[in-house]
Design a protein around this motif. Sequence first.
Motif, mmCIF file in Angstrom:
data_model
loop_
_atom_site.group_PDB
_atom_site.id
_atom_site.type_symbol
_atom_site.label_atom_id
_atom_site.label_comp_id
_atom_site.label_asym_id
_atom_site.label_seq_id
_atom_site.Cartn_x
_atom_site.Cartn_y
_atom_site.Cartn_z
ATOM 1 N N GLN A 531 0.767 -1.072 0.111
ATOM 2 C CA GLN A 531 -0.045 -0.084 0.064
ATOM 3 C C GLN A 531 0.907 1.338 -0.097
ATOM 4 N N ARG A 532 2.251 1.191 0.313
ATOM 5 C CA ARG A 532 3.069 2.197 0.115
ATOM 6 C C ARG A 532 3.195 2.785 -1.295
ATOM 7 N N LEU A 533 3.856 4.065 -1.462
ATOM 8 C CA LEU A 533 4.001 4.420 -2.678
ATOM 9 C C LEU A 533 5.492 4.254 -3.074
ATOM 10 N N TYR A 534 5.394 3.953 -4.555
ATOM 11 C CA TYR A 534 6.722 3.739 -5.273
ATOM 12 C C TYR A 534 6.778 4.425 -6.708
ATOM 13 N N ALA A 535 8.011 4.435 -7.037
ATOM 14 C CA ALA A 535 8.276 5.145 -8.533
ATOM 15 C C ALA A 535 9.293 4.383 -9.006
ATOM 16 N N GLY A 536 9.314 4.466 -10.343
ATOM 17 C CA GLY A 536 10.200 3.663 -11.303
ATOM 18 C C GLY A 536 9.317 3.011 -12.306
ATOM 19 N N GLY A 537 9.685 2.698 -13.537
ATOM 20 C CA GLY A 537 8.942 1.921 -14.400
ATOM 21 C C GLY A 537 8.217 2.802 -15.403
ATOM 22 N N SER A 538 7.376 2.383 -16.210
ATOM 23 C CA SER A 538 6.819 3.051 -17.434
ATOM 24 C C SER A 538 5.809 4.024 -16.741
ATOM 25 N N ALA A 539 5.112 3.811 -15.655
ATOM 26 C CA ALA A 539 3.980 4.803 -14.951
ATOM 27 C C ALA A 539 4.523 5.734 -14.304
ATOM 28 N N THR A 540 5.939 5.805 -14.241
ATOM 29 C CA THR A 540 6.550 7.091 -13.759
ATOM 30 C C THR A 540 7.819 7.578 -14.135
ATOM 31 N N VAL A 541 8.874 6.648 -13.851
ATOM 32 C CA VAL A 541 10.201 7.063 -14.169
ATOM 33 C C VAL A 541 10.919 6.251 -14.777
ATOM 34 N N ARG A 542 10.758 6.120 -16.277
ATOM 35 C CA ARG A 542 11.519 5.008 -16.961
ATOM 36 C C ARG A 542 12.954 5.202 -17.107
ATOM 37 N N GLY A 543 13.831 4.134 -17.160
ATOM 38 C CA GLY A 543 15.146 4.092 -17.018
ATOM 39 C C GLY A 543 15.542 3.364 -15.687
ATOM 40 N N TYR A 544 14.440 3.429 -14.644
ATOM 41 C CA TYR A 544 14.605 3.007 -13.461
ATOM 42 C C TYR A 544 13.715 1.678 -13.269
ATOM 43 N N ARG A 545 14.248 0.675 -12.752
ATOM 44 C CA ARG A 545 13.357 -0.586 -12.670
ATOM 45 C C ARG A 545 11.726 -0.101 -11.406
ATOM 46 N N TYR A 546 10.986 -0.972 -11.686
ATOM 47 C CA TYR A 546 9.755 -0.730 -10.977
ATOM 48 C C TYR A 546 10.309 -0.768 -9.414
ATOM 49 N N GLN A 547 10.192 0.067 -8.789
ATOM 50 C CA GLN A 547 10.186 0.304 -7.387
ATOM 51 C C GLN A 547 11.739 0.618 -7.191
ATOM 52 N N GLY A 548 12.459 1.283 -8.107
ATOM 53 C CA GLY A 548 13.721 1.549 -8.033
ATOM 54 C C GLY A 548 14.050 2.890 -7.710
ATOM 55 N N VAL A 549 12.867 3.647 -7.541
ATOM 56 C CA VAL A 549 13.122 4.937 -7.259
ATOM 57 C C VAL A 549 12.650 5.388 -5.806
ATOM 58 N N GLY A 550 13.372 5.651 -4.963
ATOM 59 C CA GLY A 550 13.073 6.045 -3.542
ATOM 60 C C GLY A 550 14.041 5.405 -2.562
ATOM 61 N N PRO A 551 13.468 5.429 -1.314
ATOM 62 C CA PRO A 551 14.350 4.821 -0.179
ATOM 63 C C PRO A 551 14.555 3.482 -0.388
ATOM 64 N N GLN A 552 15.687 2.947 0.067
ATOM 65 C CA GLN A 552 16.227 1.473 -0.011
ATOM 66 C C GLN A 552 16.472 0.924 1.222
ATOM 67 N N PHE A 553 16.754 -0.293 1.563
ATOM 68 C CA PHE A 553 17.192 -0.808 2.715
ATOM 69 C C PHE A 553 18.664 -0.725 2.395
ATOM 70 N N PRO A 554 19.592 -0.484 3.400
ATOM 71 C CA PRO A 554 20.921 -0.311 3.298
ATOM 72 C C PRO A 554 21.570 -1.516 2.757
ATOM 73 N N ASN A 555 22.347 -1.225 1.663
ATOM 74 C CA ASN A 555 23.309 -2.595 1.016
ATOM 75 C C ASN A 555 22.563 -3.437 0.357
ATOM 76 N N THR A 556 21.217 -3.011 0.026
ATOM 77 C CA THR A 556 20.601 -4.014 -0.871
ATOM 78 C C THR A 556 19.692 -3.294 -2.129
ATOM 79 N N ARG A 557 18.995 -4.017 -2.798
ATOM 80 C CA ARG A 557 18.117 -3.352 -3.871
ATOM 81 C C ARG A 557 16.917 -3.395 -3.475
ATOM 82 N N TYR A 558 16.410 -3.527 -2.227
ATOM 83 C CA TYR A 558 15.186 -3.709 -1.694
ATOM 84 C C TYR A 558 14.434 -2.312 -1.738
ATOM 85 N N ALA A 559 13.382 -1.832 -2.240
ATOM 86 C CA ALA A 559 12.938 -0.707 -2.019
ATOM 87 C C ALA A 559 11.991 -0.783 -0.674
#
Length: 646
Positions: A531-559
Amino acid sequence: MRHLRMACRATARARHGAGCVGLYAVTMFFLALLWAGKGMAADPQAYVTTIRPTGNADLDAALHASSDLLSLQKTQAVSPFALTGRIHNDYSRLISALESYGYYAGAITIAIADGGASHDGRDPDLPEWMQAIPAGHKAQITITATPGVQFTIGTVSLVPDKGDAAVHLNTDEAAAFGMKPGLPARADSVLGAGATLQTALTEEGYALAHVGTPQAWLRPDTHTLDVAYTVHRGPVVNLGAFDFAGLQRTHPSYIVKRLTIAPGELYQPSRIERARQDIASTGLFSDVQVNHGDTLAPDGTMPLDFSFREGKRHSVGAEGGYSTDLGGRAGVTWSHNNLFGNAERLKLTALITGLGGTAEQGLGYDFYADLMKPDFGSRQQNMSARIEGIRQLLYSYRQTALLARIGIVRHVNRRWNVSFGGQIEQEQIQQMSNDNSYFIVSLPLSANYDGTGVDNPITPATHGVRIGANITPSASLTDGTSFFTIMQATVSTYFDLRHLGLSRPGRSVLAFRGTIGNVEGASTFAIPPDQRLYAGGSATVRGYRYQGVGPQFPNTRYAIGGTSMDAGSFEYRQRILQKFGAVGFIDAGQVTGDHVPFNGTVRVGVGAGARYYTPIGPVRLDVAVPLNRPPRGDKWELYVGLGETF
């Protein structure tokens, strides 16, 4: 136009000489017999036709369309006798073309040449002369039209039908009729005036109104054409009983409820046709027709007879798409139309998702059943219900969920619609080795505006604005109760460069999109991850994977996701030839957990794409790269789909 042509051709015969035409025909007949008696075979004669321009583009087009010589010259070559007959036939056809534009004193000259020699098309010796043309030579046929003076309308008479009162037109009827002295005496105008008057009368409720084919009289001395129309008005009529034929599975009560006309209302053909088109737009029928007789019912009304041909009840379709972040998705759909006889539609869909995506950890699925009930409560409301099972293995979290929702969509007008409903969801989510169960109840509300004038959302828009806004109050009732409200709005607009004189309509378009979202009522980790908000992908920012824009857990690729998001896109769309196009774009966006929009690390992506335009919409292929990618971010993304991104 029958009377009009009869009058005009009588003048033409007087002008050219009926006796000459008859002598010509007789001469040709005896020459044919003589040739046959000598046993001589006529070789085919090839030719090229040229029609000299008159200076009137419309008239020239009519002459070209009327000429058999021109239209048939590329067919198999014919004998000199057959070609002579074709030439002779063209005189009357071309004269008729002149007369249809009001040139009743015009003349047609047809000359046939081979080298320096030339013959008139009316020369009785023409077949013998063409027989002497050397083999391999093409006869050069030149048509010259001399329009002469264009006749104008003289007197205009409205003659009452037998037993009718004198014809008097009101202001609206006279404006629709439009025929008056001094106008060019063109056949389409003379005939069209009568048809338009009849349409105007029937729109006023005169169901039996009839305007006959006009009679016309040429006045060569004054270069005018007098015309007379026989008019029958009849009584003003209301609609009578409706009869429905061909309904096999559809309930007549649904048709009655859906119709925009009803017995007792004023008879108007335009409203009847709109009602027919509206019924046809339901998709239930492959054909819808409405007719009525030439007589009234005993009560003085006009009954209508509707006939229907019902369409197929079942259909099967395929669905697919691909992007490097979410991978491929593929599946099938099965639809059952008119489920209960009131235009209900049941749609079953089974999809496999996450085929090789960089934001996915494995295969998932999406199974759902949709039931749509149109005209729920009123013609402007549709009810929809869905039961759905989802499994998706994203890098940010793994989700297995079962949800059910029901909603109402109300069409406020041509541009606005609103929707409201309820949804429940039971889900299991694993994130960073933590397993949590959630039971979520939500009440989604939305409003949408579309001012682009595009009926099909897949068709690319070239102008106008689209606005979508939704607010979803929600409660998570498991593992600690939390209440939160998700709010999001998207605006897109389109500008056609034809307004600056830089391109043809629809060829070069600038497109802009802006999105903003916020979650209020709970902190980030008190909100279920999906239910949280994410960005990345064709619906928001292309060039970044889905959920690839925004805060991430340290030392991971987990949004982690956030409580506030904003993103913007700009595209330049260029059509190339008929079926191809190219796109250049730049996207930017950010996500934060501070409940404050426009706060966070802005990520920017740029890219380009190709389009192939099909009858159902453009096939889209976009490639984008990030300009400031985060650690462990992808270097590029590819997106394939149907329709423009927005």
